[in-house]
Design an enzyme around this catalytic site. Structure first.
Site, PDB file in Angstrom:
ATOM      1  CG  HIS A  63      -2.146  -0.819   1.053  1.00  0.00           C
ATOM      2  ND1 HIS A  63      -2.863  -1.334   2.107  1.00  0.00           N
ATOM      3  CD2 HIS A  63      -2.790  -1.202  -0.082  1.00  0.00           C
ATOM      4  CE1 HIS A  63      -3.908  -2.016   1.625  1.00  0.00           C
ATOM      5  NE2 HIS A  63      -3.876  -1.946   0.301  1.00  0.00           N
ATOM      6  CG  ASP A  65      -0.410   3.853   3.776  1.00  0.00           C
ATOM      7  OD1 ASP A  65      -0.558   2.953   2.934  1.00  0.00           O
ATOM      8  OD2 ASP A  65      -0.884   3.791   4.935  1.00  0.00           O
ATOM      9  CG  HIS A 257      -1.384   2.260  10.381  1.00  0.00           C
ATOM     10  ND1 HIS A 257      -2.711   2.238  10.059  1.00  0.00           N
ATOM     11  CD2 HIS A 257      -0.712   2.269   9.205  1.00  0.00           C
ATOM     12  CE1 HIS A 257      -2.834   2.227   8.732  1.00  0.00           C
ATOM     13  NE2 HIS A 257      -1.632   2.246   8.191  1.00  0.00           N
TER      14      HIS A 257
HETATM   15 ZN   LIG Z   1      -1.315   1.672   6.151  1.00  0.00          ZN
HETATM   16 ZN   LIG Z   2      -2.471  -1.125   4.279  1.00  0.00          ZN
END
Ligand SMILES: [Zn+2]
Ligand SMILES: [Zn+2]
Length: 291
Positions: A63, A65, A257
């Protein structure tokens, strides 16, 4: 001095105060990065983590990010005439995703990985294990080697001296009629253990892998009352992560996160502490030092 630094701890998008996911670990002079979100190189400069010496990067999943910062960092290293190798571990099958963006300089080794021990050095090992997220995602266990320590008094008592110390570490030593084993004169000190587990739903395997860890850095995207959202997006709530920390008997749980939706983030830490006292929601730039 060994040092764990939270470089970025926001989920999905950065905020004024938090960058995208990345954690650095300086261990016995080796610098490792876990994830490399957008802006990681700047976070490293800001928090005095010497970006030029990064040796290993572990990407948990593809992903954006979590890996967008790779490209900028590699380019900066190239501009700085880097020669020492940089090993970048990415989940197997995604090599072209990286190569389609950047022509990798010679010093970069792209290493596709799956579950299991993915790196062994003279000082530590890194093991990947599967997490449960919307795409293939892995957690990492960093484990420093156990160290053999001698009890000086006992060693004296048994007459261990000079090169007998190294002998008794691997095999028994005979002095007169007596056979001396390592257990008689020393003990094994458990190596440092850190677990990095994001992005993920809570899993049983994370508990097993995190057993007695010094630090557990775990997905803590949502607060408990939004757990449907957490399930839907395949993330964990703070309460779920704190419960993993408790069951695994870790020394410290680091909330990580963090969804940018929360203005009062102290509320997340408070919730975690209700379940597991030794919880902390660090600001970006927070360092944890250990021997
Ligand atoms: Zn993430
Ligand atoms: Zn993710």
């Amino acid at each position: 001095m060994n040092r764990l630094t939270i470089l970025g701890s926001s989920a999905s998008m950065p905020t004024k105060n938090r960058g995208l996911p990345s954690v650095s670990l300086l261990y016995n002079g080796t610098l490792l990065l876990f994830d490399c979100g957008e802006g990681t190189q700047r976070q490293m400069m800001k928090f005095k983590v010497h970006f030029g010496s990064v040796r290993y990067i572990f990407i948990s999943h593809m992903h954006l990010d979590h890996y967008l910062g790779l490209f900028g960092l590699i380019q900066t290293l190239e501009l700085n005439s880097r020669t020492i190798p940089l090993d970048v571990f990415i989940p197997k099958g995604y090599e072209n995703k990286i190569k389609s963006v950047i022509k990798l300089p010679k010093f970069v080794n792209l290493i596709p990985y799956e579950s299991g021990e993915i790196l062994t050095t003279k000082d530590f090992t890194v093991t990947a294990f599967p997490l449960e997220h919307s795409i293939e995602t892995y957690g990492f266990v960093f484990k420093g080697n156990d160290k053999k320590k001698f009890d000086k008094k006992k060693a004296d008592m048994f007459g261990i001296k000079g090169k007998m110390f190294s002998e008794v570490e691997t095999k028994s030593v005979k002095i007169g009629r007596r056979v001396i084993k390592f257990e008689d004169v020393g003990w094994v000190e458990e190596g440092f253990k850190m677990v990095y587990a994001t992005d993920t739903l809570p899993t049983k395997q994370t508990i097993t892998m995190s057993k007695d860890a010094d630090y557990l850095i775990h997905d803590s995207t949502f607060i408990e009352d939004e757990s449907d959202l957490a399930k839907d997006k395949k993330h964990s709530t703070v309460a779920e992560a704190a419960m993993i920390a408790k069951k695994a008997n870790v020394k410290k749980y680091i909330l990580y996160h963090i969804s940018p939706r929360y203005k009062n983030i102290k509320m997340l830490e408070k919730r975690a502490k209700e379940i597991f006292e030794n919880s902390i929601l660090p600001d970006d730039g927070t360092s944890f030092r250990f021997a």
